[in-house]
Write a protein that holds these residues in place. Structure first.
Motif, short mmCIF file in Angstrom:
data_model
loop_
_atom_site.label_atom_id
_atom_site.label_comp_id
_atom_site.label_asym_id
_atom_site.label_seq_id
_atom_site.Cartn_x
_atom_site.Cartn_y
_atom_site.Cartn_z
N GLN A 212 6.34 -2.84 7.06
CA GLN A 212 5.76 -1.70 6.35
C GLN A 212 5.22 -2.17 5.00
N TYR A 213 4.00 -1.80 4.72
CA TYR A 213 3.33 -2.22 3.49
C TYR A 213 4.17 -1.79 2.29
N PRO A 214 4.38 -2.71 1.35
CA PRO A 214 5.38 -2.43 0.30
C PRO A 214 4.94 -1.47 -0.80
N GLU A 215 4.09 -0.48 -0.44
CA GLU A 215 3.81 0.60 -1.39
C GLU A 215 4.63 1.83 -1.03
N LYS A 216 5.16 1.87 0.21
CA LYS A 216 5.93 3.03 0.67
C LYS A 216 7.38 2.90 0.18
N LEU A 217 8.08 4.02 0.10
CA LEU A 217 9.36 4.07 -0.62
C LEU A 217 10.35 2.95 -0.23
N ILE A 218 10.71 2.85 1.03
CA ILE A 218 11.77 1.89 1.39
C ILE A 218 11.34 0.44 1.13
N PRO A 219 10.18 -0.02 1.61
CA PRO A 219 9.84 -1.42 1.31
C PRO A 219 9.52 -1.68 -0.17
N LEU A 220 8.99 -0.66 -0.87
CA LEU A 220 8.74 -0.85 -2.31
C LEU A 220 10.07 -1.07 -3.04
N PHE A 221 11.05 -0.25 -2.68
CA PHE A 221 12.33 -0.34 -3.40
C PHE A 221 13.09 -1.61 -3.01
N ILE A 222 13.03 -1.98 -1.73
CA ILE A 222 13.72 -3.23 -1.33
C ILE A 222 13.10 -4.41 -2.08
N THR A 223 11.77 -4.48 -2.06
CA THR A 223 11.12 -5.67 -2.64
C THR A 223 11.21 -5.66 -4.17
N ASN B 5 -1.35 17.95 0.36
CA ASN B 5 -2.05 16.89 -0.38
C ASN B 5 -3.22 16.42 0.49
N PRO B 6 -4.19 15.70 -0.10
CA PRO B 6 -5.38 15.33 0.70
C PRO B 6 -5.04 14.49 1.93
N TYR B 7 -4.00 13.65 1.86
CA TYR B 7 -3.62 12.88 3.05
C TYR B 7 -3.19 13.82 4.18
N SER B 8 -2.21 14.69 3.88
CA SER B 8 -1.69 15.52 4.97
C SER B 8 -2.75 16.52 5.44
N ALA B 9 -3.64 16.96 4.53
CA ALA B 9 -4.69 17.89 4.95
C ALA B 9 -5.69 17.18 5.87
N SER B 10 -6.01 15.92 5.57
CA SER B 10 -6.95 15.22 6.45
C SER B 10 -6.28 14.94 7.81
N LEU C 29 -8.21 -2.10 17.93
CA LEU C 29 -9.38 -1.92 17.06
C LEU C 29 -8.88 -1.58 15.66
N ASP C 30 -9.12 -2.46 14.72
CA ASP C 30 -8.61 -2.24 13.36
C ASP C 30 -9.65 -2.71 12.34
N LYS C 31 -9.83 -1.90 11.32
CA LYS C 31 -10.84 -2.19 10.28
C LYS C 31 -10.35 -3.25 9.29
N MET C 32 -9.07 -3.54 9.33
CA MET C 32 -8.46 -4.48 8.37
C MET C 32 -8.69 -4.01 6.94
N THR C 33 -8.25 -2.78 6.67
CA THR C 33 -8.21 -2.31 5.28
C THR C 33 -7.08 -3.08 4.59
N TYR C 34 -6.78 -2.72 3.36
CA TYR C 34 -5.69 -3.39 2.64
C TYR C 34 -4.39 -3.35 3.45
N HIS D 120 -1.62 6.57 2.76
CA HIS D 120 -0.73 6.68 1.60
C HIS D 120 -1.10 7.85 0.69
N VAL D 121 -0.16 8.78 0.53
CA VAL D 121 -0.41 10.02 -0.22
C VAL D 121 -0.93 9.72 -1.64
N ASP D 122 -0.29 8.79 -2.34
CA ASP D 122 -0.71 8.50 -3.72
C ASP D 122 -2.19 8.11 -3.78
N ARG D 123 -2.62 7.30 -2.82
CA ARG D 123 -4.03 6.87 -2.81
C ARG D 123 -4.94 8.06 -2.53
N SER D 124 -4.48 9.00 -1.69
CA SER D 124 -5.33 10.16 -1.37
C SER D 124 -5.51 11.05 -2.60
N ILE D 125 -4.52 11.02 -3.50
CA ILE D 125 -4.61 11.83 -4.72
C ILE D 125 -5.62 11.19 -5.69
#
Ligand SMILES: NC(=O)c1ccc[n+]([C@@H]2O[C@H](COP(=O)([O-])OP(=O)(O)OC[C@H]3O[C@@H](n4cnc5c(N)ncnc54)[C@H](O)[C@@H]3O)[C@@H](O)[C@H]2O)c1
Length: 342
Positions: free
Chosen positions: A187-198, A150-155, A35-40, A89-94
């Motif tokens: 892994q979606y390329p906004e997170k550290l390792i895939p963002l930096f590789i790509t 942060n709001p991500y980890s708090a939620s 079951l997936d909402k298919m967000t970004y 994603h923490v940045d988005r939660s901020i």
């Protein structure tokens, strides 16, 4: 053979899709309803090879949707729920925490409410090491105080404790898992390792937060998936298990390792303003899970090299993402993630 059904939520995301692949490949007695909402972050391409598979069914929808969840339980009769679905994603939660509160707390509540009337074997709530907040010294075991920052980890902490409360209050067979930073394919390329590789593959700058001295424990996503299945089989109801890779690294060192593997120059590193409330260090004590009999099997250097190779080989996968929603979002909020080539 009797096929046992797992309801996996968020199964088109990074860890969920790796988990479904792992189960369908290695556990012939388990069927999956995803079951997936298919967000970004939910990408059907991640599980394309299982379209039409006899033990796999996909349902597009929201874990907060009561009628839909009810319908899935009545028709599919899952024995186990594994809840990966989250805004992650923490940045988005901020920028905007609304979706985080909705999915990571209300969504968990909705799944728990439906589950308790159906007599499940196990309800696995996938939580995170971030619920402990920054760990200055030593390592957090499962009894360490929760101090999400942060709001991500708090939620996530909200969903984590809500799940536990259903064990205490209703005797539901809930288990909570708290894993450290995952890395690996899909892994979606906004997170550290895939963002930096790509970014490195595109000869863009690698935006390092602050001084880059933040420390994280790294867990290969396949190790994580194996651990979850191990916990479903052997874990005790009402317990929480930390899942660690036993591999603590400084972010800057990981960044340099990526550049070395790709033979790219260090001057691609660009120091940017630190994230507000950025936790300096996470560290997990996972001895409880090790005592139960599971340990991570993958070495970080090898795992990182294989991950880099995966992104090199699967450039259509991430190039499509980076030219779509990713681009629009980061143009609006973090243009420095795209700098140089605009
Ligand atoms: N990535 C990590 O390093 C890490 C570490 C520890 C724990 N976790 C936890 O693991 C889980 C999965 O993380 P990930 O990195 O795969 O995340 P992800 O962002 O890659 O995937 C999340 C998935 O959930 C789906 N989703 C979001 N909201 C939904 C909703 N309301 N209903 C149904 N589906 C919804 C998305 O479409 C997506 O497919 C999360 O709960 C996260 O908190 C992640």
């Amino acid at each position: 053979m009797n096929v046992k059904t797992y309801l996996v939520t968020g199964g088109l995301g990074f860890i969920g899709s790796n988990f479904i692949r792992h189960i369908l490949t290695h556990q012939s007695h388990i069927g999956i309803v995803n079951l997936d909402k298919m967000t970004y972050a939910g990408n059907p391409v991640n599980l394309k090879e299982f379209e039409g598979h006899e033990r796999y069914r996909f349902v597009k929808g929201d874990i907060c949707d009561r009628d839909l969840v009810d319908d899935i339980f009545s028709r599919q009769k899952p024995a186990v729920v594994v809840n990966f679905a989250a805004e992650s994603h923490v940045d988005r939660s901020i920028e905007d925490a609304a979706g985080f509160i909705k999915t990571d707390i209300e969504g968990v509540w909705n799944l728990l409410e439906k589950s308790r009337t159906y007599g499940l074997e196990k309800f696995i709530q996938i939580s995170t090491d971030e619920v402990y907040g920054a760990i200055t010294e030593g390592a957090a075991d499962e009894n360490y105080p929760l101090k999400p920052s942060n709001p991500y980890s708090a939620s996530k902490a909200g969903g984590d404790r809500l799940a536990f409360s259903y064990f205490v209050t209703y005797g539901m067979p809930v288990i909570v898992t708290r894993a450290s930073n995952n890395y690996g394919p899909f892994q979606y390329p906004e997170k550290l390792i895939p963002l930096f590789i790509t970014n490195a593959l595109e000869d863009r700058k690698l935006p390092v937060y602050g001084d880059g001295r933040q420390r994280r424990d790294w867990l290969h996503v396949v190790d994580h998936c194996e651990a979850i299945q191990y916990i479903i089989e052997k874990g005790a109801e009402g317990e929480t298990y930390n899942i660690a890779g036993n591999c603590e690294k400084v972010n800057l060192d990981v960044t340099e390792m990526i550049l070395d593997i790709l033979k790219k120059p260090k001057d691609l590193i660009s120091y940017v303003k630190d994230r507000p409330g950025h936790d300096r260090r996470y560290s997990l004590d996972a001895n409880k899970l090790f005592a139960l009999g599971w340990k991570p099997g993958r070495n970080f250097e090898e795992g990182l090299r294989e991950t880099v190779e995966w992104y090199v080989k699967n450039d259509r996968w991430w190039r499509k993402i980076k030219s779509g929603e990713f681009r629009e979002y980061y143009k609006k909020h973090y243009s420095w993630r795209l700098e140089d080539k605009e």
